[in-house]
Design a protein around this motif. Structure first.
Motif, PDB file in Angstrom:
ATOM      1  N   ARG A  91       0.832  -1.202   0.000  1.00  0.00           N
ATOM      2  CA  ARG A  91       0.000   0.000   0.000  1.00  0.00           C
ATOM      3  C   ARG A  91       0.869   1.254   0.000  1.00  0.00           C
ATOM      4  O   ARG A  91       0.570   2.234  -0.692  1.00  0.00           O
ATOM      5  CB  ARG A  91      -0.923  -0.010   1.214  1.00  0.00           C
ATOM      6  N   GLY A  92       1.962   1.240   0.776  1.00  0.00           N
ATOM      7  CA  GLY A  92       2.855   2.393   0.805  1.00  0.00           C
ATOM      8  C   GLY A  92       3.488   2.649  -0.552  1.00  0.00           C
ATOM      9  O   GLY A  92       3.584   3.799  -0.995  1.00  0.00           O
ATOM     10  N   ALA A  93       3.925   1.594  -1.221  1.00  0.00           N
ATOM     11  CA  ALA A  93       4.543   1.751  -2.540  1.00  0.00           C
ATOM     12  C   ALA A  93       3.547   2.304  -3.548  1.00  0.00           C
ATOM     13  O   ALA A  93       3.867   3.172  -4.358  1.00  0.00           O
ATOM     14  CB  ALA A  93       5.089   0.404  -3.018  1.00  0.00           C
ATOM     15  N   GLN A  94       2.327   1.807  -3.502  1.00  0.00           N
ATOM     16  CA  GLN A  94       1.303   2.301  -4.421  1.00  0.00           C
ATOM     17  C   GLN A  94       0.997   3.767  -4.166  1.00  0.00           C
ATOM     18  O   GLN A  94       0.804   4.550  -5.101  1.00  0.00           O
ATOM     19  CB  GLN A  94       0.039   1.457  -4.283  1.00  0.00           C
ATOM     20  N   GLY A  95       0.955   4.162  -2.875  1.00  0.00           N
ATOM     21  CA  GLY A  95       0.720   5.559  -2.550  1.00  0.00           C
ATOM     22  C   GLY A  95       1.823   6.460  -3.090  1.00  0.00           C
ATOM     23  O   GLY A  95       1.555   7.538  -3.629  1.00  0.00           O
ATOM     24  N   GLU A  96       3.073   6.029  -2.953  1.00  0.00           N
ATOM     25  CA  GLU A  96       4.183   6.822  -3.460  1.00  0.00           C
ATOM     26  C   GLU A  96       4.102   6.982  -4.975  1.00  0.00           C
ATOM     27  O   GLU A  96       4.403   8.059  -5.520  1.00  0.00           O
ATOM     28  CB  GLU A  96       5.507   6.176  -3.066  1.00  0.00           C
ATOM     29  N   ARG A  97       3.707   5.934  -5.664  1.00  0.00           N
ATOM     30  CA  ARG A  97       3.615   6.019  -7.120  1.00  0.00           C
ATOM     31  C   ARG A  97       2.468   6.920  -7.555  1.00  0.00           C
ATOM     32  O   ARG A  97       2.585   7.659  -8.543  1.00  0.00           O
ATOM     33  CB  ARG A  97       3.475   4.613  -7.714  1.00  0.00           C
ATOM     34  N   ARG A  98       1.370   6.884  -6.817  1.00  0.00           N
ATOM     35  CA  ARG A  98       0.267   7.787  -7.147  1.00  0.00           C
ATOM     36  C   ARG A  98       0.673   9.239  -6.904  1.00  0.00           C
ATOM     37  O   ARG A  98       0.348  10.122  -7.699  1.00  0.00           O
ATOM     38  CB  ARG A  98      -0.967   7.432  -6.316  1.00  0.00           C
ATOM     39  N   THR A  99       1.385   9.487  -5.814  1.00  0.00           N
ATOM     40  CA  THR A  99       1.862  10.844  -5.554  1.00  0.00           C
ATOM     41  C   THR A  99       2.812  11.302  -6.651  1.00  0.00           C
ATOM     42  O   THR A  99       2.752  12.451  -7.110  1.00  0.00           O
ATOM     43  CB  THR A  99       2.576  10.922  -4.189  1.00  0.00           C
ATOM     44  N   ALA A 100       3.697  10.420  -7.078  1.00  0.00           N
ATOM     45  CA  ALA A 100       4.650  10.770  -8.142  1.00  0.00           C
ATOM     46  C   ALA A 100       3.919  11.207  -9.406  1.00  0.00           C
ATOM     47  O   ALA A 100       4.329  12.163 -10.079  1.00  0.00           O
ATOM     48  CB  ALA A 100       5.566   9.592  -8.435  1.00  0.00           C
ATOM     49  N   ARG A 101       2.830  10.524  -9.725  1.00  0.00           N
ATOM     50  CA  ARG A 101       2.065  10.924 -10.913  1.00  0.00           C
ATOM     51  C   ARG A 101       1.464  12.317 -10.723  1.00  0.00           C
ATOM     52  O   ARG A 101       1.430  13.124 -11.651  1.00  0.00           O
ATOM     53  CB  ARG A 101       0.970   9.901 -11.203  1.00  0.00           C
ATOM     54  N   ARG A 102       1.004  12.609  -9.497  1.00  0.00           N
ATOM     55  CA  ARG A 102       0.448  13.930  -9.213  1.00  0.00           C
ATOM     56  C   ARG A 102       1.517  15.016  -9.328  1.00  0.00           C
ATOM     57  O   ARG A 102       1.215  16.159  -9.700  1.00  0.00           O
ATOM     58  CB  ARG A 102      -0.140  13.953  -7.804  1.00  0.00           C
ATOM     59  N   LEU A 103       2.747  14.678  -9.012  1.00  0.00           N
ATOM     60  CA  LEU A 103       3.820  15.671  -9.005  1.00  0.00           C
ATOM     61  C   LEU A 103       4.400  15.944 -10.388  1.00  0.00           C
ATOM     62  O   LEU A 103       5.280  16.805 -10.535  1.00  0.00           O
ATOM     63  CB  LEU A 103       4.932  15.231  -8.053  1.00  0.00           C
ATOM     64  N   ARG A 104       3.924  15.237 -11.392  1.00  0.00           N
ATOM     65  CA  ARG A 104       4.394  15.521 -12.756  1.00  0.00           C
ATOM     66  C   ARG A 104       4.057  16.945 -13.170  1.00  0.00           C
ATOM     67  O   ARG A 104       4.720  17.543 -14.026  1.00  0.00           O
ATOM     68  CB  ARG A 104       3.782  14.523 -13.738  1.00  0.00           C
ATOM     69  N   ARG A 105       3.022  17.490 -12.577  1.00  0.00           N
ATOM     70  CA  ARG A 105       2.652  18.878 -12.854  1.00  0.00           C
ATOM     71  C   ARG A 105       3.778  19.818 -12.442  1.00  0.00           C
ATOM     72  O   ARG A 105       4.024  20.837 -13.106  1.00  0.00           O
ATOM     73  CB  ARG A 105       1.361  19.220 -12.108  1.00  0.00           C
ATOM     74  N   LEU A 106       4.469  19.508 -11.350  1.00  0.00           N
ATOM     75  CA  LEU A 106       5.613  20.318 -10.935  1.00  0.00           C
ATOM     76  C   LEU A 106       6.748  20.206 -11.943  1.00  0.00           C
ATOM     77  O   LEU A 106       7.402  21.194 -12.284  1.00  0.00           O
ATOM     78  CB  LEU A 106       6.103  19.882  -9.554  1.00  0.00           C
ATOM     79  N   GLU A 107       7.004  18.991 -12.392  1.00  0.00           N
ATOM     80  CA  GLU A 107       8.071  18.784 -13.371  1.00  0.00           C
ATOM     81  C   GLU A 107       7.779  19.560 -14.650  1.00  0.00           C
ATOM     82  O   GLU A 107       8.688  20.133 -15.258  1.00  0.00           O
ATOM     83  CB  GLU A 107       8.229  17.296 -13.656  1.00  0.00           C
ATOM     84  N   ALA A 108       6.509  19.575 -15.052  1.00  0.00           N
ATOM     85  CA  ALA A 108       6.131  20.320 -16.253  1.00  0.00           C
ATOM     86  C   ALA A 108       6.354  21.817 -16.078  1.00  0.00           C
ATOM     87  O   ALA A 108       6.566  22.548 -17.053  1.00  0.00           O
ATOM     88  CB  ALA A 108       4.668  20.049 -16.599  1.00  0.00           C
ATOM     89  N   ALA A 109       6.309  22.285 -14.828  1.00  0.00           N
ATOM     90  CA  ALA A 109       6.518  23.701 -14.537  1.00  0.00           C
ATOM     91  C   ALA A 109       7.988  24.030 -14.296  1.00  0.00           C
ATOM     92  O   ALA A 109       8.319  25.153 -13.933  1.00  0.00           O
ATOM     93  CB  ALA A 109       5.698  24.105 -13.312  1.00  0.00           C
TER      94      ALA A 109
END
Length: 260
Positions: A91-109
């Motif tokens: 569950r922890g690993a899945q949460g980290e991966r979901r957060t990483a997808r959300r943070l792609r917006r930062l990378e795009a900026a």
């Protein structure tokens, strides 16, 4: 970073590549799953054999085969459900991966976002480290069950039956470690902001403040960071990125067993 102590410009260098989010959590998950596997297989074989014999006596060969398959499947599900460590790390690993997808917006900026990074000392790791014009952020993912209630009582926040202050101890420690390491490397104070990215239970849209840690829905973290005012010049950001890449290597490249 403080402007009173300028740091000589660093030579341009390519941005570091980040390790996969949740990589070390998945490695621990696989290790936990493998632990005791031979014993579990022996027990499952005995259960299937007993069920198969019972089915053969009652119905015949086909019944014995069916009973054995059903018993084996049931034992698999039972072992999975009782193996809390496996479920926790997965569950922890899945949460980290979901957060990483959300943070792609930062990378795009234009932000640098590193995942699953080791601290210079100790056994803790950074789920996510974001660096950009508005500052440096240590972002810790929390994948909690949906029925876990987050409530405010005056100045205090409760997460289920635990004090919110207990839930943010690890990210506060990681934030202090990152600030100390970056400040020491760049010879100037570096302020680091801790953030808790929550999956599962309801968190108010504006988030909550718990002992100086911003607790936000994981879907709101990137927008919150981008709305904050710029505080670092491009040159400062470049130096912070270079220092972070050197100080905080991918956790799976270290020899430390991961600890949460």
């Amino acid at each position: 970073m403080a402007s009173a102590s300028p740091v000589p410009p660093a030579a341009p260098s390519p941005r570091p590549r980040s390790s996969g989010a949740g990589a070390s959590a998945y490695a621990r998950y696989r290790a936990e799953l493998a632990a005791g596997r031979p014993r579990r297989l022996v027990i499952r074989g005995v259960v299937m054999a007993v069920a198969g014999v019972a089915g053969w006596i009652v119905i015949g060969f086909e019944g014995g085969l069916l009973f054995a398959v059903v018993a084996g499947a049931a034992d698999t599900v039972y072992q999975w459900r009782r193996h809390e460590a496996v479920r926790t790390w997965r569950r922890g690993a899945q949460g980290e991966r979901r957060t990483a997808r959300r943070l792609r917006r930062l990378e795009a900026a234009g932000y640098l976002v590193l995942h699953d990074r080791a601290l210079p000392t100790g056994r803790a790791n950074l789920d996510h480290l974001a660096i950009g014009p508005s500052g440096v952020y240590v972002i810790d993912s929390k994948a909690w069950s949906r029925d876990r209630r987050i409530t405010r009582r005056g100045r205090y926040v409760n997460v289920g039956r635990r004090w919110g202050s207990d839930e943010v101890k690890s990210v506060r420690y990681e934030t202090r470690s990152v600030a100390a390491a970056l400040s020491g490397r760049l010879h100037t104070p570096v302020e680091v902001t801790p953030v808790l990215a929550v999956h599962g239970p309801h968190v108010p849209l504006r988030g909550l403040s718990v002992d100086g840690v911003r607790m936000l829905r994981a879907s709101m973290v990137a927008g919150w960071v981008l709305r904050r005012p710029a505080r670092h010049s491009p040159a400062d950001v470049a130096r912070l990125e270079a220092a972070a890449a050197d100080l905080f290597p991918a956790y799976t490249e270290t020899e430390h067993p991961r600890s949460r």
